[in-house]
Motif scaffolding. Structure first.
Motif, PDB file in Angstrom:
ATOM      1  N   LEU A 112       0.579  -5.429 -29.042  1.00  0.00           N
ATOM      2  CA  LEU A 112       0.984  -6.651 -29.752  1.00  0.00           C
ATOM      3  C   LEU A 112       0.323  -7.896 -29.184  1.00  0.00           C
ATOM      4  CD1 LEU A 112       4.781  -6.020 -30.380  1.00  0.00           C
ATOM      5  CD2 LEU A 112       3.038  -6.456 -32.122  1.00  0.00           C
ATOM      6  N   ASP A 113       0.194  -7.930 -27.869  1.00  0.00           N
ATOM      7  CA  ASP A 113      -0.454  -9.083 -27.222  1.00  0.00           C
ATOM      8  C   ASP A 113      -1.879  -9.237 -27.762  1.00  0.00           C
ATOM      9  OD1 ASP A 113      -1.074 -11.143 -25.516  1.00  0.00           O
ATOM     10  OD2 ASP A 113      -0.864 -10.015 -23.658  1.00  0.00           O
ATOM     11  N   LYS A 114      -2.589  -8.129 -27.811  1.00  0.00           N
ATOM     12  CA  LYS A 114      -3.993  -8.200 -28.247  1.00  0.00           C
ATOM     13  C   LYS A 114      -4.110  -8.527 -29.736  1.00  0.00           C
ATOM     14  CE  LYS A 114      -5.621  -5.296 -24.559  1.00  0.00           C
ATOM     15  NZ  LYS A 114      -5.232  -3.983 -24.113  1.00  0.00           N
ATOM     16  N   ARG A 118      -5.764 -11.884 -31.686  1.00  0.00           N
ATOM     17  CA  ARG A 118      -6.847 -11.766 -32.662  1.00  0.00           C
ATOM     18  C   ARG A 118      -6.449 -12.455 -33.971  1.00  0.00           C
ATOM     19  NH1 ARG A 118      -8.285  -5.953 -32.423  1.00  0.00           N
ATOM     20  NH2 ARG A 118      -8.369  -6.388 -30.222  1.00  0.00           N
ATOM     21  N   PHE A 119      -5.186 -12.267 -34.329  1.00  0.00           N
ATOM     22  CA  PHE A 119      -4.651 -12.823 -35.570  1.00  0.00           C
ATOM     23  C   PHE A 119      -4.671 -14.360 -35.531  1.00  0.00           C
ATOM     24  CE2 PHE A 119      -1.049 -13.615 -38.529  1.00  0.00           C
ATOM     25  CZ  PHE A 119      -1.496 -12.850 -39.599  1.00  0.00           C
ATOM     26  N   ARG A 123      -6.704 -20.503 -32.935  1.00  0.00           N
ATOM     27  CA  ARG A 123      -5.489 -21.046 -32.313  1.00  0.00           C
ATOM     28  C   ARG A 123      -4.965 -20.156 -31.191  1.00  0.00           C
ATOM     29  NH1 ARG A 123      -1.401 -20.886 -35.690  1.00  0.00           N
ATOM     30  NH2 ARG A 123      -2.477 -19.467 -37.093  1.00  0.00           N
ATOM     31  N   LYS A 124      -5.777 -19.180 -30.778  1.00  0.00           N
ATOM     32  CA  LYS A 124      -5.284 -18.226 -29.772  1.00  0.00           C
ATOM     33  C   LYS A 124      -4.984 -18.916 -28.439  1.00  0.00           C
ATOM     34  CE  LYS A 124      -9.616 -16.642 -27.882  1.00  0.00           C
ATOM     35  NZ  LYS A 124     -10.614 -15.638 -27.766  1.00  0.00           N
ATOM     36  N   ILE A 125      -4.116 -18.271 -27.664  1.00  0.00           N
ATOM     37  CA  ILE A 125      -3.684 -18.825 -26.374  1.00  0.00           C
ATOM     38  C   ILE A 125      -4.707 -18.489 -25.280  1.00  0.00           C
ATOM     39  CG2 ILE A 125      -1.759 -18.826 -24.688  1.00  0.00           C
ATOM     40  CD1 ILE A 125      -0.888 -19.703 -27.516  1.00  0.00           C
ATOM     41  N   MET A 174       1.229  -5.311 -40.785  1.00  0.00           N
ATOM     42  CA  MET A 174       0.571  -6.618 -40.594  1.00  0.00           C
ATOM     43  C   MET A 174      -0.800  -6.498 -39.943  1.00  0.00           C
ATOM     44  SD  MET A 174       3.307  -9.397 -39.334  1.00  0.00           S
ATOM     45  CE  MET A 174       2.164 -10.707 -38.943  1.00  0.00           C
ATOM     46  N   TYR A 175      -0.880  -5.601 -38.955  1.00  0.00           N
ATOM     47  CA  TYR A 175      -2.091  -5.595 -38.144  1.00  0.00           C
ATOM     48  C   TYR A 175      -2.986  -4.385 -38.371  1.00  0.00           C
ATOM     49  CZ  TYR A 175       0.382  -9.322 -35.674  1.00  0.00           C
ATOM     50  OH  TYR A 175       1.049 -10.469 -35.354  1.00  0.00           O
TER      51      TYR A 175
END
Ligand code: 2SA
Ligand code: GDP
Ligand code: MG
Length: 424
Positions: A112-114, A118-119, A123-125, A174-175
């Motif tokens: 989920l972190d990865k 990517r999603f 705006r990624k952290i 979703m992914y």
């Protein structure tokens, strides 16, 4: 009954590993109280270099008992690998204690972190991808799995089942990822149980009894003040509380027991991952700081963003952590600059700010107001007393101390254990 907290005063990688190791000889317990294997703490002893991720830096001091507190998120496979790597290098890890209340990182947290990063795209952290955020999210949602659950196959299965019924939907729909299997995860995690059992303890009880007996406990932060989920540059933060308050919650030691809070402060500033950074340099100076300071992520190998010292941040760290003193690190890296700019305040849309602005929008607009301090050219890596430092280096330290709001009690002049100046 002294309990000392050691916190990063900037965005992490200030040299907490070295500072903890230095104090290790005079403390009985070293406790990690937050974060997980996103952390990368380097300790250099003679010609040996150790990169620690989950294990407290006190593990390298034989007399010290290392503790992984309840506030940490533990990836058991990574932990066992880290233990065996140290054992192969002749380090005794048998005294390690792990809180049964610490939460686990599982394969679905890592995935989920990865995928969320990517999603998020632009705006990624810029997370470390170790599953830290998703594991803390489950903890707060009260659907997390704790170390103690490894010893109850029924509970473990039930918890993984319920977590996956929800997570698999998200991963698949979703992914577009493959579904994770309950049995595979349960089997893998039950396999860790017996290997971890000897270390698992009621660490809160152990630590409080130790304090009652006059023992010294050092609480070691995993990241820095500006990465704190409450006090940092949200949302560009980690998902826990590296600030001093987090040390109590993450270890089960009450605030009345804390006798000192040491801020680890780099003589310049670095940051890994995304988010605002007012003094960031995009020129040769930034490149030089990165090269001379070896500013590369200990966990992910990413280049760190580099910039000049920011006194606004240092003052903020003094305030939110209640710092009693600073350990200034990497002063040696600044050798060779004719003048060293130091950020004393921000210009935000034409207005001077001496303190960190309340709003993130303002912080994103902050332009550093610099004061230039005279530099030095002498090699300081062999300095062992304050008087050994060139006059301009002494003045730089005193200026930082004045601006930052707490006394500097030690100075790092190199990565080695002995490359330290103590100031009384
Ligand atoms: P995460 O993975 O959810 O904690 O990432 C969220 C943000 O926290 C930052 N973060 C760090 N920043 C500096 N150092 C860290 N440890 C490693 C090191 C980093 C590395 O010691 O070098 O190897 O890249 C650390 N851990 C988390 C992260 O960059 C995100 O901005
Ligand atoms: P931590 O996460 O705060 O423990 O810091 P890191 O280990 O991620 O990064 C700090 C780096 O600086 C490591 O490579 C240390 O060996 C190194 N270091 C620590 N103190 C000093 C110092 O005073 N001078 C120099 N040159 N390097 C230092
Ligand atoms: Mg680090």
């Amino acid at each position: 009954m002294p309990a000392l907290v050691l916190v990063g005063a900037q965005w992490g990688d200030e040299g907490k590993g070295k500072a903890t190791d230095l104090l290790g000889g005079s403390v009985d317990y070293v406790v990690r109280y937050q974060g997980g294997n996103n952390a990368g703490h380097t300790v250099v002893i003679g010609d040996q270099k150790y990169a620690l991720h989950l294990l407290p830096s006190g593990i390298l001091t034989p007399e010290c008992t290392p503790v992984i507190g309840n506030g940490v998120v533990v990836d058991p496979g990574v932990l066992l690998h880290e233990i065996s790597t140290l054992v192969e290098r002749g380090i005794d890890t048998s005294k390690l204690l792990i809180s049964g209340n610490a939460h686990l990182i599982t394969p679905y947290h890592r995935t989920l972190d990865k995928v969320t990063e990517r999603f998020l795209g632009k705006r990624k952290i810029g997370t470390t991808g170790r599953g830290i955020g998703p594991s803390y999210a489950d903890k707060i949602n009260r659907v997390g799995i704790r170390v103690q659950d490894l010893f109850d196959a029924g509970i473990l299965t039930q918890k993984v089942e319920s977590a996956l019924s929800d997570k698999n939907q998200m991963l698949v729909k979703m992914y577009n990822r493959r579904e994770l299997k309950v049995e595979e995860i349960v089997e893998e995690y039950l396999g860790y149980a017996e290997q971890l059992r000897p270390y698992v303890a009621d660490t809160t009880l152990v630590l409080n009894q130790a304090l009652d007996q006059g023992k010294v406990v050092l609480l070691e932060g995993g990241q820095g003040t500006l990465l704190d989920v409450d006090h940092g540059t949200y949302p560009f933060v980690t998902s826990s509380n590296p600030t001093a308050g987090g040390a109590c919650a993450g270890s089960g030691i009450g605030p009345t027991k804390i006798t000192g809070v040491i801020g680890i402060l780099k003589a310049y500033t670095t940051r890994v991952g995304a988010g605002p950074f007012p003094t960031e340099l995009f020129d040769e100076d930034g490149e030089a700081l990165r090269r001379i300071g070896h500013e590369r992520g200990v966990t992910t190998g990413r280049d760190r963003r580099c910039g000049w010292f920011d006194a606004v941040i240092a003052r903020y760290a003094t305030r939110v952590n209640g710092l009693t003193d600073f350990f200034l690190t990497k002063l040696d890296v600044l050798t060779g600059w004719e003048e060293i700019p130091v950020c004393v305040a921000y210009d935000i849309d034409g207005v001077r700010h001496d303190e960190l602005p309340m709003s993130q929008t303002d912080f994103h607009h902050a332009k550093p107001i610099y004061e230039k301090l005279p530099g030095w050219t002498e090699d300081i890596t062999g300095a062992r007393t304050f008087a050994d430092l060139p006059k301009n280096a002494q003045a730089y330290v005193r200026a930082l101390e004045e601006m930052s709001g707490a006394p500097i009690s030690a100075i790092g002049v190199g990565p080695g254990r002995t490359q330290t100046i103590e100031i009384n």
